[in-house]
Scaffold this motif. Structure first.
Motif, PDB file in Angstrom:
ATOM      1  N   CYS A 145       6.952  26.493  -5.498  1.00  0.00           N
ATOM      2  CA  CYS A 145       7.080  27.463  -4.398  1.00  0.00           C
ATOM      3  C   CYS A 145       6.192  28.682  -4.650  1.00  0.00           C
ATOM      4  O   CYS A 145       5.638  29.269  -3.715  1.00  0.00           O
ATOM      5  CB  CYS A 145       8.536  27.887  -4.219  1.00  0.00           C
ATOM      6  N   CYS A 163      10.322  24.405 -11.120  1.00  0.00           N
ATOM      7  CA  CYS A 163       9.010  23.758 -11.195  1.00  0.00           C
ATOM      8  C   CYS A 163       7.886  24.733 -10.886  1.00  0.00           C
ATOM      9  O   CYS A 163       6.736  24.497 -11.251  1.00  0.00           O
ATOM     10  CB  CYS A 163       8.957  22.577 -10.228  1.00  0.00           C
ATOM     11  N   GLY A 164       8.177  25.799 -10.162  1.00  0.00           N
ATOM     12  CA  GLY A 164       7.152  26.798  -9.843  1.00  0.00           C
ATOM     13  C   GLY A 164       6.303  26.452  -8.635  1.00  0.00           C
ATOM     14  O   GLY A 164       5.423  27.235  -8.266  1.00  0.00           O
ATOM     15  N   CYS A 188      17.674  24.780  -7.929  1.00  0.00           N
ATOM     16  CA  CYS A 188      16.314  24.922  -8.483  1.00  0.00           C
ATOM     17  C   CYS A 188      16.148  24.238  -9.842  1.00  0.00           C
ATOM     18  O   CYS A 188      17.001  24.367 -10.717  1.00  0.00           O
ATOM     19  CB  CYS A 188      16.002  26.410  -8.620  1.00  0.00           C
ATOM     20  N   ILE A 189      15.034  23.515  -9.984  1.00  0.00           N
ATOM     21  CA  ILE A 189      14.730  22.899 -11.289  1.00  0.00           C
ATOM     22  C   ILE A 189      13.541  23.614 -11.957  1.00  0.00           C
ATOM     23  O   ILE A 189      12.943  23.084 -12.888  1.00  0.00           O
ATOM     24  CB  ILE A 189      14.483  21.382 -11.165  1.00  0.00           C
ATOM     25  N   CYS A 244       9.310  22.511  -2.044  1.00  0.00           N
ATOM     26  CA  CYS A 244      10.398  22.507  -3.033  1.00  0.00           C
ATOM     27  C   CYS A 244      10.911  21.074  -3.239  1.00  0.00           C
ATOM     28  O   CYS A 244      11.359  20.421  -2.297  1.00  0.00           O
ATOM     29  CB  CYS A 244      11.532  23.419  -2.564  1.00  0.00           C
ATOM     30  N   PRO A 245      10.853  20.569  -4.469  1.00  0.00           N
ATOM     31  CA  PRO A 245      11.228  19.178  -4.701  1.00  0.00           C
ATOM     32  C   PRO A 245      12.717  18.903  -4.518  1.00  0.00           C
ATOM     33  O   PRO A 245      13.110  17.753  -4.417  1.00  0.00           O
ATOM     34  CB  PRO A 245      10.813  18.933  -6.155  1.00  0.00           C
TER      35      PRO A 245
HETATM   36  S1  SF4 Z   1       9.894  24.907  -5.624  1.00  0.00           S
HETATM   37 FE1  SF4 Z   1      12.140  24.722  -5.550  1.00  0.00          FE
HETATM   38  S2  SF4 Z   1      12.679  23.831  -7.530  1.00  0.00           S
HETATM   39 FE2  SF4 Z   1      10.585  24.569  -7.741  1.00  0.00          FE
HETATM   40  S3  SF4 Z   1      10.809  26.677  -8.591  1.00  0.00           S
HETATM   41 FE3  SF4 Z   1      10.697  26.860  -6.366  1.00  0.00          FE
HETATM   42  S4  SF4 Z   1      12.837  26.869  -5.696  1.00  0.00           S
HETATM   43 FE4  SF4 Z   1      12.814  26.050  -7.779  1.00  0.00          FE
END
Ligand code: SF4
Length: 483
Positions: A329, A326-327, A323-324, A383-384
């Protein structure tokens, strides 16, 4: 005035017992639901506009996934390399296994510098370890300088979103808050004026603070570099104006090379706020050097574990650490967008919180969270870094209701969601489904006597229609078709 001496520890971090009640409260509040919906629609549209080419996006996501997986596959070596290079750059590196250890390290640094005020850039890890609470108990003001964080701190709340902490607040509520809490300020709904009020307060505090604290978005092992992504410039103020800079981050944020940061950064900003690039991208390589005009005299990095090694030890769960933050999700989750962040009772709400919190807080406190998902798959699709969030949710649901499999190390709180009723039901299903003759008899009886289905079915019918067997079983329907 004291902006900072209030205790921000206002949420009880026991979501298991409280999650349903908090979620029901928000769902019953049409005003909150409407404002969340509007904010999430806005963010989703901004993100979508940044990714007009699905094929290109897919290639970018695959590259980002590869970089994160590669980094995690070499995590122990990269952390050692990072430490060695940071030390070479003049940074003091500290390791904290628990939130208490992280807070004790930071407190010790603050005490050595006779700190009365710490200014903080946005850092979810500092939220995770409840740093403000620890500072408050030690008599040190910890002032949030990110505008959203400043607002929730003034309100005595926790962030409700990892990127936009005050997204649950309207401008009217912020206007009331500023008028009430900031001396000499009158009520105004003018957003520019509200931002200026915050800036005026904070600007003075940057000059007064002995210590500045920041998070870290990427830590580069090969060069001992810390990268910090932000839009307001407060991060740069925190890392350059006070004499001491403390950076805090989770151990998973390390990447091998600077060139690995570029693809991740591009996806982070586009996925988070729909920006091609943020206003500030800080590249920090140590404290002030001889001849430099600004920068801290002393710099520290606190690397926090807090359950991450538990996730790291399991090949499937390790993907959580890709996870980076980014929010995206959260913004696309049909559950988060209806209940907001506070209902979860954890630092990280929404899908990412559901998969990371069980490692940080144990399944006993969090086992209901993986269930707060429709498993629609939207989180995994946006999710990137391609974390298969729905698969991890299913796995955590299973771990919450079962003992550890032989040969597998149990997770903290393993089996905490197991109930006698559920165990009996699963055993009953297993018994029935493994005996064809018995199953046929069950299906025959259930379809013929479906009129006996109770109208009230514990929990289920609180918000749904009763479960009722079909009028005809699949076997009967197929037999009819063949005739
Ligand atoms: S979309 Fe992926 S990278 Fe971004 S907060 Fe959610 S789990 Fe983390």
């Amino acid at each position: 005035m004291s902006h900072t001496t209030q205790n921000t520890h206002t949420l009880q971090f026991v979501p298991g017992a409280e999650f349903k009640r908090r979620a029901a409260e928000v769902v019953a509040n049409p005003f909150l639901r409407k404002s969340f919906r509007g904010a999430m629609d806005f963010l989703m549209a901004k993100r979508a506009a940044q990714f007009p080419d699905p094929e290109l996006l897919e290639r970018q996501r695959s590259l980002a996934e590869h970089i994160r997986r590669y980094s995690l596959s070499r995590l122990p070596q990269l952390l050692e390399q990072l430490e060695a290079n940071l030390v070479k750059n003049g940074v003091k590196v500290h390791w904290a296994e628990t939130p208490d250890e992280a807070n004790a390290i930071i407190l010790d640094i603050c005490r050595r510098h006779d700190t009365k005020l710490m200014v903080k850039g946005k850092s979810m890890v500092s939220e995770e370890v409840e740093l403000n609470h620890a500072m408050h108990d030690a008599g040190i003001d910890a002032l949030e300088s990110d505008m959203g964080e400043y607002i929730v701190q003034l309100a005595g709340e926790k962030p409700s979103h990892i990127i936009m902490p005050a997204i649950h607040k309207t401008k009217q509520q912020i206007a009331e808050l500023f008028a009430e809490k900031v001396p000499g300020v009158s009520y105004t709904e003018d957003v520019d004026a509200l931002i200026q009020i915050g800036r005026d307060v904070l600007r003075k505090k940057f000059m007064e603070a002995e210590v500045g604290l920041s998070g870290v978005n990427f830590a580069v092992a090969e060069t001992g570099t810390l990268c910090l992504v932000e839009n307001e410039g407060n991060g740069r103020m925190c890392t350059t104006v006070p004499n001491v800079h403390i950076a805090i981050t989770g151990i998973e944020k390390v990447v091998e090379k600077l060139e690995h940061v570029v693809p991740l950064y591009g996806l982070l900003t586009r996925s988070a706020t729909g920006q091609a690039i943020t206003t500030y991208f800080n590249v920090i390589t140590g404290p002030r050097r001889a001849g430099e005009k600004d920068g801290p005299q002393e710099m520290h990095l606190v690397l926090v574990d807090n359950g991450r090694t538990q996730a790291f030890a399991d090949e499937q769960m390790r993907q959580t650490l890709q996870c980076i933050r980014c929010g995206a999700c959260m913004n696309h989750c049909p559950v988060y967008t209806r209940i907001g962040g506070h209902a979860y009772g954890t630092t990280y709400p929404g899908p990412i919180g559901e998969i990371i919190s069980p490692h940080m807080m144990g399944l006993a406190a969090t086992h209901v969270l993986p269930g707060a998902s429709t498993l629609c798959g939207a989180c995994g699709e946006v999710c990137p870094v391609k974390i298969p969030i729905p698969d991890l949710l299913i796995r955590l649901r299973e771990e919450a209701t079962h003992d550890a499999k032989p040969g597998h190390a149990p997770l903290v709180g393993q089996g905490a969601g197991k109930t006698a009723f559920a165990s009996l039901a699963y055993k009953g299903f297993a018994f029935l489904y493994s005996r064809p003759a018995l199953y046929r008899l069950f299906a025959w009886t259930a379809t013929r006597f479906r009129f006996l289905t109770p109208a009230k079915q514990a929990g289920w019918t609180d918000s749904r229609t009763p479960l009722k067997p079909a009028a005809k079983s699949l076997r009967d329907l197929l037999a009819e078709r063949r005739r």
